[in-house]
Design a protein around this motif. Structure first.
Motif, PDB file in Angstrom:
ATOM      1  N   ASP A   9      17.624 -27.480  33.048  1.00  0.00           N
ATOM      2  CA  ASP A   9      18.227 -28.357  32.669  1.00  0.00           C
ATOM      3  C   ASP A   9      17.499 -29.669  33.165  1.00  0.00           C
ATOM      4  O   ASP A   9      17.128 -30.644  32.420  1.00  0.00           O
ATOM      5  CB  ASP A   9      19.691 -28.845  33.014  1.00  0.00           C
ATOM      6  CG  ASP A   9      20.638 -27.702  32.400  1.00  0.00           C
ATOM      7  OD1 ASP A   9      20.479 -27.414  31.139  1.00  0.00           O
ATOM      8  OD2 ASP A   9      21.547 -27.510  32.798  1.00  0.00           O
ATOM      9  N   VAL A  10      17.339 -29.841  34.266  1.00  0.00           N
ATOM     10  CA  VAL A  10      16.536 -30.987  34.980  1.00  0.00           C
ATOM     11  C   VAL A  10      15.287 -30.284  35.936  1.00  0.00           C
ATOM     12  O   VAL A  10      15.814 -29.629  36.869  1.00  0.00           O
ATOM     13  CB  VAL A  10      17.406 -31.774  35.849  1.00  0.00           C
ATOM     14  CG1 VAL A  10      16.703 -32.990  36.485  1.00  0.00           C
ATOM     15  CG2 VAL A  10      18.489 -32.488  34.958  1.00  0.00           C
ATOM     16  N   GLY A 149      13.833 -32.717  24.889  1.00  0.00           N
ATOM     17  CA  GLY A 149      13.148 -32.608  26.317  1.00  0.00           C
ATOM     18  C   GLY A 149      11.784 -32.913  26.875  1.00  0.00           C
ATOM     19  O   GLY A 149      11.197 -33.589  26.004  1.00  0.00           O
ATOM     20  N   VAL A 150      11.591 -32.230  27.863  1.00  0.00           N
ATOM     21  CA  VAL A 150      10.460 -32.223  28.527  1.00  0.00           C
ATOM     22  C   VAL A 150       9.783 -30.844  28.610  1.00  0.00           C
ATOM     23  O   VAL A 150      10.354 -30.133  29.220  1.00  0.00           O
ATOM     24  CB  VAL A 150      10.356 -32.983  29.941  1.00  0.00           C
ATOM     25  CG1 VAL A 150       9.011 -33.442  30.511  1.00  0.00           C
ATOM     26  CG2 VAL A 150      11.029 -34.224  29.781  1.00  0.00           C
ATOM     27  N   ALA A 167      10.969 -37.632  38.548  1.00  0.00           N
ATOM     28  CA  ALA A 167       9.772 -37.800  39.228  1.00  0.00           C
ATOM     29  C   ALA A 167      10.121 -38.480  40.733  1.00  0.00           C
ATOM     30  O   ALA A 167      10.448 -39.763  40.778  1.00  0.00           O
ATOM     31  CB  ALA A 167       8.727 -38.654  38.537  1.00  0.00           C
ATOM     32  N   ALA A 168       9.695 -37.519  41.866  1.00  0.00           N
ATOM     33  CA  ALA A 168      10.284 -38.109  43.118  1.00  0.00           C
ATOM     34  C   ALA A 168       8.791 -37.708  43.934  1.00  0.00           C
ATOM     35  O   ALA A 168       9.003 -37.137  45.000  1.00  0.00           O
ATOM     36  CB  ALA A 168      11.430 -37.321  43.730  1.00  0.00           C
ATOM     37  N   ASP A 169       7.807 -37.889  43.296  1.00  0.00           N
ATOM     38  CA  ASP A 169       6.415 -37.414  43.958  1.00  0.00           C
ATOM     39  C   ASP A 169       5.842 -38.513  44.684  1.00  0.00           C
ATOM     40  O   ASP A 169       4.664 -38.489  44.795  1.00  0.00           O
ATOM     41  CB  ASP A 169       5.608 -36.867  42.890  1.00  0.00           C
ATOM     42  CG  ASP A 169       5.334 -37.469  41.740  1.00  0.00           C
ATOM     43  OD1 ASP A 169       6.064 -38.706  41.472  1.00  0.00           O
ATOM     44  OD2 ASP A 169       4.503 -37.467  40.745  1.00  0.00           O
ATOM     45  N   ARG A 288      13.042 -39.400  28.557  1.00  0.00           N
ATOM     46  CA  ARG A 288      13.774 -38.519  29.378  1.00  0.00           C
ATOM     47  C   ARG A 288      13.194 -38.241  30.820  1.00  0.00           C
ATOM     48  O   ARG A 288      13.853 -37.403  31.451  1.00  0.00           O
ATOM     49  CB  ARG A 288      13.807 -37.072  28.514  1.00  0.00           C
ATOM     50  CG  ARG A 288      14.634 -37.340  27.535  1.00  0.00           C
ATOM     51  CD  ARG A 288      14.558 -35.774  26.370  1.00  0.00           C
ATOM     52  NE  ARG A 288      15.527 -35.882  25.591  1.00  0.00           N
ATOM     53  CZ  ARG A 288      16.865 -35.327  25.615  1.00  0.00           C
ATOM     54  NH1 ARG A 288      17.356 -34.735  26.988  1.00  0.00           N
ATOM     55  NH2 ARG A 288      17.679 -35.533  24.478  1.00  0.00           N
ATOM     56  N   ALA A 289      12.253 -39.063  31.176  1.00  0.00           N
ATOM     57  CA  ALA A 289      11.956 -39.019  32.480  1.00  0.00           C
ATOM     58  C   ALA A 289      12.396 -40.090  33.342  1.00  0.00           C
ATOM     59  O   ALA A 289      12.177 -41.203  32.974  1.00  0.00           O
ATOM     60  CB  ALA A 289      10.557 -38.930  32.656  1.00  0.00           C
TER      61      ALA A 289
END
Length: 527
Positions: A9-10, A149-150, A167-169, A288-289
Motif C-alpha cells: 500500500d505504501v 499508484g507509484v 520519501a524519508a531519505d 502520490r508522493a
C-alpha cells in the motif's frame, strides 16, 4: 524473463528514524507498508542525541515508550546545558533542560536522551512486529507515478508497486530531487565536522552530566556531548567554509583541547562533515508522493527538534493514509498534510536558526531575538488549516501549553487519569475520540451514531471524577469546556472540533464535524 513486481500500500524510501517511524505508525493503522533503505546496514554514527517529549508521546501511542525509557535510562541525569572553556576549565554558564513539575504538568512522557543509533533498532523492531517489511541494501533507481499508484524500479532489478510513496531519505533526498521539489531558506550557514571519539571522561566530567556543552577556548570552538558510559563522546566543530580534511592527529588535538587534558588517551572512532543549513521544501507532496523528516525540512541541530519534528510528520501522515486507503476518508484528507506540517516546519526551522545565530541555549537569549520558549515550541503548535472541522486561519501559530487549552488545531492537553501513570493522551489511538464533560453523556450516543453512519471508528469517554485525576472539573478547565461540552480529537491527538457547552443535536453536529475532517477543503495553509 520478466521481473516479478512486488506490491504494497505504501512504500517508505529511507530507513532512518523518520522512515522507520512512518512504517511503525502506518502498520499501527493497519496499512501494508515496506521500507527501502539503500544502505546495507544502519549507521553506527549516533547522529541525533535526543528526542523531545512530544515525539516520545507519539511513540508511546504504539507501545514504545517503556523501551525508549529503558534505552535512555542511563541519560536520566544528563540534563545540563553549559558553556565552558574546557571540560576541566572554567564554567561560564549552565542551565537545565525543562523537567520536573513544569514538564510533568504538560506531558506524561519524558525527554528521550538516548541517541538515534539506540532508538532506530527499537522503532524498526516495533514496525516489524506490527507487520511492516523493512529492507536494507535496496536502492531505488527511479520511480514513476500514474493515477492509481507509484511504480519503483530498484537497483537490484526488483520492481515495487505501491498506492503511495513516503520519501524519508534525508537532507539530500534523491526522491525529492526526482519529484522536482525545490528547497527554500539558508543553505550552508556553516560546515560541521563531527568527531566521534572514545576516552575515559569520568575525570574531566566529575559529577556533571551534560545534555550538551559548548566549549570555547583559543584552540577549539565547538559543541561536546557524551554518552552514558562516560567513555564515548562527539565533538562538533563549525567552519565558515567547507570543512577541510582533518587527519586523525588533528582530530585528537581538537578533542584533547575540548577536554582540557593534553595527555588523556583518546581514540578516534569516526568523523563526518556536513552542512549546517536551515531549509524547507517548497511543497510536501507531488501526486502520490509525500516528503517527511529531513527530506522536507533541514534545521540546525539545536534543542532536539530536527528528528522529533520528522517523527511528528510521519505520525500526521500515517493516520490519514490509513483512512483514505480503508475508504472512510476522501482523498482530500491527504491535502491537509502539507497544510498542517509545512507551517510547523517553517516556524521550527526559523526558531532553530535564531537559536544558533544568537547562541541561545548557552546563555540568556538576545534581546529582541524573537524566540519562542522550548516548551511552547515543543507542544504549542496550532494547525490553522487542514483536517479540522472549524479551522481558525487567523489564530496565532502557537499557544502556551502551560495554560488551559483544547483550542481547535492544538494538541489535546494531558490530564492525568486516576489509574497510575495514565493520561488522557492514552485515550487516543487508531480512532477518533470524543471526550465529553462530566454532564455530557449524550455525546457518547452521538459518537455511536456518527460512527455507524460514516463508517469510521469513533470512541467516546465521559470525563467523570472517577476517570480523571482532580475530577471532571479539572478536565473541563484544561480543555476549555463546560460540564455538557465536548471535543473531537483526531487519532494523532489534535483537537479537530470543540463545543464548550451542550447543544440541541449532538449527533448531527458531530456528524458534520467528522465530515469536515474527513474531506477538508484543499488549502496550502501556509502563512
Amino acid at each position: 524473463m520478466s521481473t516479478r513486481t512486488e506490491s504494497t500500500d505504501v512504500v517508505v524510501v529511507g530507513g532512518g528514524v523518520v522512515g522507520l517511524s512512518a512504517a511503525a505508525f502506518l502498520a499501527w493503522h493497519g496499512v501494508r507498508c515496506q521500507v527501502l533503505e539503500r544502505r546495507a546496514r544502519p549507521s553506527a554514527h549516533p547522529r541525533a542525541r535526543g528526542f523531545n517529549p512530544r515525539a516520545v508521546e507519539l511513540l508511546r501511542q504504539i507501545g514504545l515508550e517503556p523501551a525508549v525509557r529503558e534505552a535512555g535510562a542511563g541519560f536520566a541525569d544528563h540534563t545540563m546545558r553549559a558553556r565552558v572553556e574546557s571540560l576541566t576549565g572554567r564554567e561560564l554558564f549552565r542551565a537545565d533542560l525543562p523537567s520536573g513539575g513544569e514538564l510533568d504538568a504538560i506531558s506524561p512522557s519524558p525527554w528521550a536522551l538516548c541517541s538515534q543509533d539506540r532508538l532506530e533498532p527499537l522503532v524498526r523492531r516495533r514496525a516489524e512486529e506490527l507487520g511492516a517489511a523493512v529492507s536494507f541494501g535496496r536502492e531505488v533507481d527511479h520511480f514513476t507515478q500514474d493515477a492509481d499508484g507509484v511504480t519503483l524500479v530498484l537497483r537490484d532489478g526488483g520492481r515495487l508497486r505501491a498506492r503511495y510513496l513516503v520519501a524519508a531519505d534525508g537532507a539530500r533526498s534523491r526522491a525529492r530531487e526526482r519529484l522536482g521539489i525545490e528547497l527554500k531558506g539558508t543553505r550552508a550557514l556553516a560546515y560541521q565536522l563531527s568527531i566521534v571519539f572514545e576516552a575515559d571522561l569520568r575525570g574531566p566530567l566529575g559529577d556533571r552530566r551534560f545534555a550538551i556543552c559548548q566549549v570555547r577556548n583559543e584552540r577549539v570552538d565547538g559543541l561536546l556531548v557524551h554518552d552514558d558510559t562516560l567513555r564515548q563522546g562527539i565533538l562538533y566543530i563549525q567552519h565558515p567554509e567547507r570543512a577541510p580534511d582533518h587527519p586523525e592527529d588533528r582530530c585528537l588535538e581538537l578533542v584533547r583541547a575540548a577536554l582540557g587534558v593534553q595527555d588523556l588517551p583518546v581514540r578516534i572512532l569516526d568523523r563526518q562533515t556536513w552542512e549546517l543549513s536551515a531549509l524547507c521544501a517548497t511543497r510536501y507532496r507531488e501526486g502520490r508522493a509525500f516528503l517527511a523528516g529531513d527530506a522536507a525540512h533541514v534545521m540546525p541541530p539545536v534543542g532536539g527538534f530536527g528528528a522529533s519534528t520528522g517523527i511528528q510528520d510521519a505520525h500526521n501522515l500515517a493516520w490519514k493514509l490509513g483512512l483514505v486507503l480503508r475508504g472512510p476518508a476522501g482523498p482530500g484528507l491527504l491535502d491537509s498534510y502539507e497544510a498542517e506540517r509545512a507551517p510547523v516546519a517553517d516556524l521550527t526551522v526559523d526558531q532553530c536558526l535564531r537559536r544558533v545565530t544568537t547562541r541561545t541555549g548557552f546563555g540568556p537569549p538576545a534581546a529582541g531575538a524573537g524566540l519562542i520558549d522550548d516548551l511552547t515550541l515543543t507542544f504549542g503548535h496550532r494547525y490553522r488549516a487542514g483536517a479540522l472541522a472549524e479551522p481558525e486561519p487567523a489564530a496565532p501559530p502557537v499557544t502556551d501549553p502551560r495554560e488551559p487549552g483544547g483550542q481547535v488545531g492544538t494538541r489535546a492537553p494531558h490530564v492525568a487519569l486516576t489509574r497510575a501513570g495514565g493520561s488522557t493522551l492514552d485515550l487516543f489511538g487508531r480512532s477518533f475520540t470524543v471526550l465529553a464533560g462530566p454532564g455530557g453523556e449524550s455525546w457518547t450516543a452521538a459518537a455511536r451514531s456518527a460512527s455507524a453512519e460514516l463508517g469510521v471508528d469513533v470512541a467516546a469517554s465521559t470525563m467523570t471524577d472517577g476517570l480523571v485525576a482532580g475530577g471532571g472539573a479539572e478536565w473541563c478547565r484544561r480543555y476549555g469546556v463546560g460540564a455538557g461540552g465536548a471535543v473531537l480529537v483526531r487519532p494523532d491527538g489534535i483537537v479537530a472540533w470543540r463545543r464548550p457547552h451542550a447543544v440541541p443535536d449532538p449527533a448531527g453536529e458531530l456528524r458534520a464535524a467528522l465530515r469536515g475532517v474527513l474531506r477538508p477543503t484543499p488549502t496550502s495553509g501556509r502563512s
